[in-house]
Each structure stands twice: as C-alpha cells, then as structure tokens.
Design an enzyme around this catalytic site. Structure first.
Site, PDB file in Angstrom:
ATOM      1  N   GLY A  93       0.945  -1.227   0.000  1.00  0.00           N
ATOM      2  CA  GLY A  93       0.117   0.145   0.055  1.00  0.00           C
ATOM      3  C   GLY A  93       0.776   1.070  -0.031  1.00  0.00           C
ATOM      4  NE  ARG A  94       4.072   3.692  -3.611  1.00  0.00           N
ATOM      5  CZ  ARG A  94       4.696   3.650  -4.818  1.00  0.00           C
ATOM      6  NH1 ARG A  94       4.745   4.186  -5.741  1.00  0.00           N
ATOM      7  NH2 ARG A  94       5.665   2.320  -4.827  1.00  0.00           N
ATOM      8  N   GLY A  98       4.143   7.417   3.232  1.00  0.00           N
ATOM      9  CA  GLY A  98       4.940   6.538   3.453  1.00  0.00           C
ATOM     10  C   GLY A  98       4.313   5.336   2.954  1.00  0.00           C
ATOM     11  CD  GLU A  99       7.325   1.899   0.968  1.00  0.00           C
ATOM     12  OE1 GLU A  99       7.219   2.304  -0.242  1.00  0.00           O
ATOM     13  OE2 GLU A  99       8.445   1.041   1.364  1.00  0.00           O
ATOM     14  CB  VAL A 100       0.975  -0.281   3.998  1.00  0.00           C
ATOM     15  CG1 VAL A 100       0.600  -1.521   5.065  1.00  0.00           C
ATOM     16  CG2 VAL A 100       0.510   1.063   4.497  1.00  0.00           C
ATOM     17  CE  LYS A 115      -0.249   4.778   8.054  1.00  0.00           C
ATOM     18  NZ  LYS A 115      -1.684   4.686   7.950  1.00  0.00           N
ATOM     19  CG  ASP A 209      -9.882  11.260   5.549  1.00  0.00           C
ATOM     20  OD1 ASP A 209     -10.906  11.489   4.816  1.00  0.00           O
ATOM     21  OD2 ASP A 209      -8.746  11.330   4.959  1.00  0.00           O
TER      22      ASP A 209
END
Ligand SMILES: Nc1ncnc2c1ncn2[C@@H]1O[C@H](COP(=O)(O)OP(=O)(O)OP(=O)(O)O)[C@@H](O)[C@H]1O
Lengths: 455, 209
Positions: A93-94, A98-100, A115, A209
């Site tokens: 994931g992004r 950052g990213e996962v 994460k 959110d």
C-alpha cells in the site's frame, strides 16, 4: 549573585518539558495497565486449567509455560525493535507519508502489515500529534472493529507501526473491482462500518476521514477500520487550508448536467487510485462542516458513511468531479448537488438512508444518539446487530496462504528490500524528532509474542 | 567561592513538596519480583526504563544546568561526584555537571545496548556480573536525582514537572531498596527529602481512608 535568578523559560524548553511530562504520565498509566493485565493473565490461566480438569502435574506445566512467556515479554519490552527484525516481503500500500509493507518477523515467523512514516515529512507538515493519535488509538483499542497494532518503534528516519495484516484488501479496491454492490451487501458493510465508527466514537475519537480506503477487510471478509487521523488527518489539515480560499459558490453557469452515470463511474474508477496516493487526496467523503470554521462533531463521520453507501449502490460517490476543487464546491453546495441518477434506480429505503446521513449536521442520523438511531432505520431491518461479525460476509475472500497479497495492488516500481541504511545520512543529533516530538512512541503488545496466526 | 547560594540544600529540601502523580499504582508493591519471574530480567527491564525516564527528566532542566551554573557535579555543599570511566578518565576527575551528565548517559547507553551485557534474545544468558553492572548504573542514576533535586528543583516546579519527578524518584527509590541495588551511604544525600516524600505519601493515604 547572578546565578540565583533563573533564566527565562523558552518556549522550546516548555514544549520539551510538556512532552517529557506526557511521556512520564503515560509510562505510569501504562504500568498500571500492565500490572493489571499480568494479574489477569495469571487468573485466566488458573481458571482455564481448573475448567480443563488437568492433573496437578499438567497444571504446573501450564504455569511454567505462562511464566516463560511473561519473561519473554519482559525482554521484548526492553529490546529495541528495528526493521532488521523483520523481513520485508512486499509493498502492499502507499499513502501520503510512506508506505505499507507485508513483513515477517524473523524470530517468530509471524506475518504483519508494517506502516512506515517518514519523520521529516511529518514534522514538516506538523503532523506529529496525528501520529500519536494513531499510535494511541491503535494500541488502546483492543477490539474486533479496529486494526490491531502489535508494535511501534522508530529509528532516525522513520516511524514504524506494525499491525495485523488484513489479507482482504481495502473497500476502495473492492469497489473498483465490482461496479456496484447489491443492497444486501451494502446493508452489511455499512452496518459493520457503523459499528466500527461507534466504537471509536466511544473512545472519544472523531475519525474525520472515513473513506473506502480506510475500511479494510479481514480474512473472513469483515470490516476493520484503519488509519486514524494520521496521514489522513494530516492531509485533512492540509486540505482545509487548501480549500478555504477557494470560492464556495458554484459557478453561475453550473448546470447539474446529468452526464451518463456509466461514463461517470468509469472516469471515477480510472482516477480513483491516483487520488488515494496523492498528498492532497480527494474531498469526496468529507462532511461539509469540516471545511467550515465553526467546527464539527462526531456526526461528520456519519456523513462520510452516507457518501460511501451512495458509492456502493450507484458506482461513484455523489460529488465526484474531474478536479478536487470542483468536488469541494459540490460538497459545500450539497443541497443542489446531491442527486440520484434515474438510470441507476435504488430502493426507497436506501435513498432515504443516504439522505438521512448526508444532510445538515443538526438533522443528521446519528447526531443525537449515535448508532442507536441508525439501528432504527428501516434499511437495516434485516441486520442482526449483535452477531453480524459472526455471520458470513456477503463477499467471500479467497486466500491461499497467510501472506497472500492477491487483494492488493501491485507496486512494480518499489523494491521490497529494506533501503540500505548502514550509516544513516543524518547525524543523530540532527535527526528529525530529536527535540522529542516522537518520545514514547514505542509500544509492544503482550500477545505480539503469543498470538497464533488465525487463518 | 560557592557557585550555588548557601543553604540551597535546606531550602530545596524544605520546599520539596508532596505532589506525586495519582496514577493509582502502588509503587512499592509494583517493584517486587513477581512469582517465578527471572531476577535478572526484572532488573534489566527496570534499569532500562529508569534510564530512559531519568534521562528525559534531566533533559527538561538541561538548559539551566550549564558549566557556569554548575561547574562541578555536586549535590549541595556536602557532595561532589567525580567522573571515572577507566578509559578516557582513568582517575576520578572533577567535571562540570552538564559534562558529567553527558558522559554518564552515554556510558549507560552503551551498556544497555550491548547484547553481551543486556541480551535481548531469551536463549542468551545474562553475564555473571550483570547484577554488579546494574548496581553501578543505578548508583550513577541516583546521582542525577541528587543533582537535580538540590540544584534545579525550582525549575522542575516552574515547569510543572515536580509531581512527575517525585513519582519517578519514589518508584526508583522503592526499586533500589527492595533489591538492594544502591548502598545506603550513597542514599544519604537525599535522606531527609526521601523521608518527607514517603511520609507525605503515607499521610495522604491515611487521609483518604
Ligand atoms: N493492516 C493492514 N493490512 C493490510 N493492508 C493494509 C493495512 N494497513 C494499510 N493497508 C493497505 O495500505 C493502504 C494504505 O494504508 P493507509 O491508508 O493506512 O496509508 P496512509 O498513508 O494513511 O494513506 P492515506 O492517507 O491515503 O489513507 C490501505 O489502503 C491498504 O490497502
């Protein structure tokens, strides 16, 4: 004598002292919790071995086992985890900061989602409070509706949140794959999301959110909520300022051109992922009052749920547009822009429910009594609220192994290996967060050690 | 020439209030070795935790602990601590307090990050002299309290960090006395204050009943 009078306290020192105070307070708060938890574990073990009717010898063995685990936990608490304790398997994931990644812990072989957040960027955007919020809620919440966190730690460059890996992917990906969902499936997912939202509201947290990207699916296809005001919160702040200066009036020549919904859905899906990865994000799911200076309450999360429900049934969210600016204008002028396309008919109950979610905050369903109001809604009459999580999910998730990532996007341009970091490019004293912004970020969970993979 | 006002020791000890955090932990009970727990692991986890928090606490007052204000690592007129690490400082050396603190914190950090001293993997045993090492670390950490309480207590109060420091100190004190980690001679430096602090805790408890 000059040295008797104390120099003025600078703001910098005040902030530093505040952070230290918070760190010490939370240390003692945690240590109460940990004492209680240790006692409870011992009690529970005794109950279990009594109930099982074990022999004295077997009982003693179980106790020894438990002691060994407690000792392991003490060591774990003391040790500093680093990325090198994990093998990085894949980027799954992004996000904005950052990213996962899918990772495996070397010593136990357990699989997790990690994460990774870049400190420097968080500081730059002044989002450290949000990181704490996410860490806090993830570590506090021990509940089936929220993604479980096992560890958090940091190094000079990054913060790391190690969470349970949810192999089902996210709702955004599911919605891109399916054109629309049936009313029955929608009832199920919206009901589960509502339970999750009510849970975090009970912790006095407003998500702000909620969007399909943050609704993750576990191995059985049930919903869990992730991403607590961290990057999204940050994006939101970003956004609020970003949008504030835009005209909130629709252009005079605005005609709600009912352009064909099929084409609209296609365009939406084409751009959807790009929105998810961009720092600005899309305001599609945000309640209009969140943009207003007068503030908002918990009920803004119920608005977002209404938007998601619309998207599930119609194929795209009600305010989607070619640009975020235009979407924003439609959200704040929702009275004119919330339209149901005749070529995508939905049931009367469904339409009424969306309208009860997407309306003025003070008339909104959930505003006064949260979930209890939603449970009364005819659209959900078939939902068994107390047992929904035990029931089969409407869409089965097929998983071949505990590290199956078929439900995730591919990130072909990313290298799964850890970036090389022998000698950090920054000197420790210049590293981001040296002023103590990330103090006490580190966290470890007891069952991080003892949990079994549950697939 | 004395660099601290005469009598500041008494002054601080007198003013040393009773505020502690109401965390609800019975700190005295919390430091006891749980049934069947490994003693070395118990000592290890506490030593690391104390180091982290005491370091944090010193950080809050570090701006007023300068070479000018504290040219020696002292605890009032009666106590002065000299630094010796066997490498860069082979003989006990008089140092300004901030320099001493820096060396002290670095010295501890190297030790707790050393896998041979503080093993993190359960299959690795603790070294034979582990307890000795921890005693030394905790003794030196005690001196940090001495210096902060006697010379920088006002600052802690101004920053609203007094209950935090007191709670931390109490917890530390219970731990080192429960497990005999610091000699009573060393503890004399804060004896009066310690008594007052423990007493005030007791009174409060009585009042609550
Ligand atoms: N625990 C998890 N298990 C499986 N996948 C996850 C997990 N957490 C996050 N992901 C995947 O990574 C994606 C990005 O995660 P997340 O939304 O938390 O990142 P982010 O940086 O906050 O991004 P954004 O702010 O855009 O939401 C998710 O949409 C999901 O696909």
């Amino acid at each position: 004598m000059g040295d008797v009078s104390q120099p003025e306290i600078t703001q910098f020192m005040r902030d530093k002292a505040n952070r230290s105070r918070i760190a010490i307070e939370s240390y003692y708060a945690n240590s109460v919790r940990q004492c209680v938890e240790r006692e409870n574990r011992a009690k529970k073990l005794e109950e279990e071995i009594t109930a099982k009717g074990l022999s004295e010898k077997e009982k003693e063995e179980s106790r020894q086992d438990q002691h060994a685990k407690e000792t392991d936990f003490l060591r774990l608490k003391r040790t500093r985890l680093t990325v090198t304790d994990f093998e990085s398997l894949k980027v799954i994931g992004r996000g904005a900061f950052g990213e996962v990644r899918l990772v495996q812990k070397h010593d136990t072989g357990h699989i997790y989602a990690m994460k990774i957040l870049r400190k420097a960027e968080m500081l730059e955007k002044e989002q450290t409070a949000h990181v704490r919020a996410e860490r806090d809620i993830l570590s506090e919440a021990d509940c089936e509706w929220v993604v479980k966190m096992y560890y958090s730690f940091q190094d000079l460059i990054n913060l790391y949140l190690v969470m349970e890996f949810l192999p089902g992917g996210d709702m955004m990906t599911l919605l891109i794959k399916k054109d629309t969902l049936s009313e029955e499936a929608t009832q199920f997912y919206i009901a589960e999301a509502a339970l999750a939202i009510q849970f975090i509201h009970n912790l006095d947290f407003i998500h702000r959110d909620i969007k399909p990207d943050n609704l993750l699916l576990d191995a059985r296809g049930h919903i869990k909520l992730s991403d607590f005001g961290l990057c999204t919160g940050l994006k939101k702040v970003h956004r609020t300022e970003h949008y504030r200066n835009w005209p909130s009036q629709l252009p005079p020549d605005f005609v709600s051109k009912p352009f064909e919904s099929k084409r609209k859905a296609e365009t939406w899906k084409k751009y959807r992922r790009a929105f998810a990865y961009s720092t600005v994000g899309t305001p599609d799911y945000i309640a209009p009052e969140v943009f207003q200076p007068n503030g908002y309450t918990k009920s803004c999360d119920w608005w977002s749920l209404g938007v998601i429900m619309y998207e599930m049934l119609i194929g795209y969210p009600p305010f989607c547009s070619e640009t975020p600016q235009e979407t924003y204008r439609k959200v704040v002028n929702w009275q004119q822009t919330l339209i149901f396309p005749p070529e995508q008919p939905i049931s009367v109950d469904a339409k009424a429910t969306i309208k009860r979610f997407c309306c003025e905050a003070d008339r909104r369903m959930g505003q006064n009594n949260g979930l209890e109001e939603i449970k009364q809604c005819p659209f959900f009459k078939r939902i068994d609220w107390n047992h929904i999580r035990e029931r089969p999910a409407p869409i089965k998730i097929e998983i071949r192994s505990i590290d199956d990532t078929q439900h995730f996007d591919e990130f072909p341009d990313s290298n799964p290996a850890w970036p090389i970091m022998e000698t950090p490019a920054v000197k420790p004293e210049n590293a981001p967060g040296q002023r103590g912004e990330f103090v006490d970020f580190t966290y470890k969970r007891f069952d991080g050690l003892t949990q079994k993979a549950r697939y | 020439k004395k660099k601290f006002p005469q009598g500041s020791l008494r002054y601080s000890l007198h003013k040393q209030a009773e505020a502690t955090l109401h965390s609800g932990v019975d700190l005295r009970a919390a430091v006891k070795l749980p049934n069947n727990e490994s003693f070395d692991d118990w000592i290890a986890v506490h030593t690391v935790d104390f180091f982290n928090r005491i370091n944090l606490m010193y950080g809050t007052i570090a701006d007023v602990c300068t070479e000018e204000s504290c040219p020696t690592m002292s605890g009032g007129p009666k106590y002065e601590y000299l630094w010796q690490d066997g490498i860069d400082y082979k003989k006990p050396t008089r140092l300004p307090a901030p320099r001493y603190m820096q060396l002290l914190m670095d010295w501890i950090e190297v030790r707790i990050n050393d896998e041979n001293i503080f093993p993190s993997c359960t299959t690795v045993p603790f070294p034979k002299d582990f307890r000795q090492t921890c005693k030394k670390i905790l003794t030196r950490l005690f001196r940090v309290f001495v210096h902060i309480y006697i010379h920088h207590f006002d600052r802690l109060v101004e920053l609203g960090a007094e209950p935090h420091a007191n709670t931390l100190y109490k917890h530390f004190y219970f731990f080192i006395t429960e497990h005999n980690m610091v000699s009573s001679k060393e503890l004399e430096a804060l004896k009066e204050m310690t008594e007052r602090l423990l007493e005030s805790g007791q009174n409060r408890r009585l009042r609550h009943m």
